[in-house]
Write an enzyme that holds these catalytic residues in place. Structure first.
Site, PDB file in Angstrom:
ATOM      1  N   CYS A  47      48.285  39.991  35.881  1.00 41.46           N
ATOM      2  CA  CYS A  47      46.861  39.935  35.504  1.00 41.46           C
ATOM      3  C   CYS A  47      46.644  40.107  34.001  1.00 41.46           C
ATOM      4  CB  CYS A  47      46.049  40.958  36.292  1.00 41.46           C
ATOM      5  SG  CYS A  47      46.605  42.666  36.152  1.00 41.46           S
ATOM      6  N   ASP A 183      37.776  38.063  36.556  1.00 41.81           N
ATOM      7  CA  ASP A 183      38.940  38.663  37.196  1.00 41.81           C
ATOM      8  C   ASP A 183      40.035  37.608  37.395  1.00 41.81           C
ATOM      9  OD1 ASP A 183      40.794  39.834  38.936  1.00 41.81           O
ATOM     10  OD2 ASP A 183      39.263  40.848  40.124  1.00 41.81           O
ATOM     11  N   HIS A 185      42.762  37.756  39.182  1.00 38.23           N
ATOM     12  CA  HIS A 185      43.584  37.969  40.368  1.00 38.23           C
ATOM     13  C   HIS A 185      43.444  36.882  41.435  1.00 38.23           C
ATOM     14  CE1 HIS A 185      43.524  41.959  38.482  1.00 38.23           C
ATOM     15  NE2 HIS A 185      44.670  42.163  39.080  1.00 38.23           N
TER      16      HIS A 185
END
Length: 230
Positions: A47, A183, A185
């Site tokens: 990440c 994000d 992810h």
């Protein structure tokens, strides 16, 4: 991998969390990097690299030229892949040789070293201590988006999930503060930005919902967006 296969400015269709108050957003263009987006499998540890890649994408699309090496060799105009990021950290002696090819994660400080090394762009570190409140730094973040307009990287210790921050919203009474989280992810093929909104990979998150027992470091690239520099 060609960047055009990635989504551009994934935060841009998302409405503010509240109709009242003030919203300050990043400026300029970037492509959204996420788990496995280039075929490199980094699920569970990549990440920080992916958030860094999104920031590098913004820097390059903002017209910043890659740094010329001491031997006169020009840097690559492509967003660095994960092996290149690892090799860069080894070359500047931040990491040992065994780091290259590993699955070790990186955080905000490593991202700062890479940005400085590849683009000669300095970054400000905004540290939020465990006993501190992110909301106390709202003015600093607002000023950054107004004056520079960059994509911010955010990471912590107990909350070790790296993420991009593309904006801040402060309610009219200043009681509520939200950060616009990008994000990295997400894993798989994305067709639309709205998919990311529905699955909450791109969302407005109230600062009270961040992990209050974690400290956070935020990386603020100190280069103005083209729009603000004009």
């Amino acid at each position: 991998m060609e960047e055009k296969s990635l989504l551009l400015n994934v935060h841009s269709n998302l409405e503010p969390p509240k109709p009242d108050g003030s919203t300050y957003l990043m400026r300029g263009n970037y492509h959204y990097y996420h788990y496995g987006c280039d075929g490199f499998q980094d699920m569970g540890w990549g990440c920080g690299y992916r958030t860094l890649q999104s920031i590098c994408s913004w820097i390059l699309q903002n017209g910043i030229s890659p740094k010329v090496a001491a031997d006169g060799t020009a840097g690559s105009s492509d967003v660095p892949n994960i092996p290149t990021i690892q090799q860069t950290l080894v070359e500047i002696k931040d990491k040992p040789e065994r780091f290259f090819g590993s699955r070790e994660w990186i955080g905000t400080l490593e991202a700062i070293y890479v940005i400085d090394t590849l683009y000669d762009v300095s970054c400000r570190v905004l540290h939020v201590g465990r006993s501190d409140s992110i909301a106390k730094h709202a003015d600093t973040l607002r000023d950054y988006f107004e004056q520079y307009g960059g994509l911010i990287m955010m990471g912590g210790d107990l909350d070790a999930a790296a993420k991009g921050i593309a904006g801040i919203h402060v309610s009219a009474d200043q009681a509520d503060v939200y950060l616009l989280v990008v994000d990295p992810h997400y894993a798989g093929k994305i067709r639309t930005k709205e998919e990311l909104y529905t699955k909450q990979y791109v969302m407005w998150q109230k600062v009270d919902d961040f992990v209050d027992s974690s400290f956070y470091n935020l990386c603020l690239p100190m280069v103005k967006s083209r729009e603000l520099a004009a």
